[in-house]
Scaffold this active site. Structure first.
Site, PDB file in Angstrom:
ATOM      1  N   SER A 177       3.812  -2.970   0.895  1.00 41.70           N
ATOM      2  CA  SER A 177       3.045  -1.887   0.044  1.00 41.70           C
ATOM      3  C   SER A 177       3.117  -3.759  -1.444  1.00 41.70           C
ATOM      4  O   SER A 177       4.104  -4.185  -1.278  1.00 41.70           O
ATOM      5  CB  SER A 177       3.246  -0.862  -1.348  1.00 41.70           C
ATOM      6  N   TYR A 237      10.465   4.016  -2.276  1.00 38.65           N
ATOM      7  CA  TYR A 237       9.632   3.419  -1.281  1.00 38.65           C
ATOM      8  C   TYR A 237       9.750   1.637  -2.013  1.00 38.65           C
ATOM      9  O   TYR A 237       9.473   1.231   0.016  1.00 38.65           O
ATOM     10  CB  TYR A 237       8.169   3.956  -2.277  1.00 38.65           C
ATOM     11  N   SER A 289      12.062   0.622   0.750  1.00 38.52           N
ATOM     12  CA  SER A 289      11.387   0.408   2.955  1.00 38.52           C
ATOM     13  C   SER A 289      10.774  -0.449   2.847  1.00 38.52           C
ATOM     14  O   SER A 289       9.889  -0.995   3.739  1.00 38.52           O
ATOM     15  CB  SER A 289      10.779   2.145   2.989  1.00 38.52           C
TER      16      SER A 289
END
Ligand code: NAD
Length: 246
Positions: free
Chosen positions: A141, A154, A157
């Site tokens: 991301s 998040y 990760s």
């Protein structure tokens, strides 16, 4: 067709970016193994995909459960003849600021987004190596580059996914397997819909293209990295973010 006669495994394929990717890959001639924990949505999705790619199948696969990955992989190999492409797309979020983040939410997000990618890649890269090569694409991301408020788990990760991508490019390159990552910005799926509107508006303002991304725009990046056109690309991160900078 860019994936003619290839078998592509897509995790998190029951909806969102994964489902758009299944559609795109099917249109490019792939046999698609749609993998997800959501059996109801997954079975509905595969019915649609089979109209374009009749050999495509749904497999129950929980990326956190190594047994379910092995069982699904065996089924895919025997029913769809080998595995050429793995898209490690399944992902979740459970946002909270550091002070209030539950340990269970840390564990859950790391388990799905980071260890899940490790689990699937370990099992499936062995199958690819036996078959002489393959393509692996991991979902990271844009927040892995910048950090993001309320996303300790998040971001950890997704940053870890970039690290693993670079390690595996080195380890699996000699086996004919390329490993790359795609870093979406804010994409219009269920995941982004749970973000408050004022925050999404702020990200749109910081995006030169002035809008959220569409799931098919991420699917196109997965497709490129899964295709023969990307034969000399490995260990890279392709941003699909409309130019967003935090
Ligand atoms: P989504 O929530 O719409 O879909 C995720 C899918 O993954 C669902 O079908 C879900 O059932 C499945 N899934 C969840 N846990 C699973 C597990 N343990 N095993 C197998 N499947 C599981 O998400 P999306 O927006 O389509 O995101 C896809 C990927 O792209 C994710 O990795 C996400 O982190 C990443 N991403 C999304 C955005 C965005 O703005 N939507 C931005 C950057 C990165």
């Amino acid at each position: 067709m860019r994936l003619e006669d290839k078998t592509a495994v897509i995790t998190g394929a029951a909806r969102g970016i994964g489902l758009f990717t299944a559609r795109r890959f099917a249109a490019e001639g792939a046999r698609v193994a749609l993998c997800d924990v959501d059996e109801t949505a997954g079975r509905k999705a595969v019915e649609e995909i089979q109209e374009t790619s009749p050999d495509s199948l749904f497999f129950y696969l929980d990326v956190t459960d190594r047994k379910s990955i092995t069982v699904a992989a065996e089924g895919i190999v025997s029913r769809l003849s080998g595995i050429d492409v793995l898209i490690n797309n399944a992902g979740i979020k459970a946002d909270a600021q550091l002070a209030g983040m539950e340990e269970s939410d840390w564990d859950r997000v790391i388990d799905v987004n980071l260890k899940g990618v490790f689990n699937c890649t370990q099992v499936i890269s062995r199958i690819m190596a036996r078959g002489g090569g393959g393509r692996i694409v991991n979902a990271t991301s844009v927040v892995a580059h910048y950090g993001n408020f309320g996303q300790t788990n998040y971001v950890a990760s997704k940053t870890g996914v970039i690290g693993m991508t670079r390690v595996w490019a080195r380890e699996l390159g000699p086996k004919g397997i390329t490993v790359n990552a795609v870093a979406p910005g804010f994409i219009d799926t269920e995941m982004a819909r749970s973000v408050p509107k004022n925050i999404l508006d702020r990200f749109k303002e910081r995006t030169p293209l002035g809008r959220l991304g569409r799931p098919e725009e991420v699917a196109n990046a997965y497709l490129f990295l899964a295709s023969d056109e990307a034969s000399f690309i490995t260990g890279t991160v392709l941003n699909v973010d409309g130019g967003l900078v935090f």
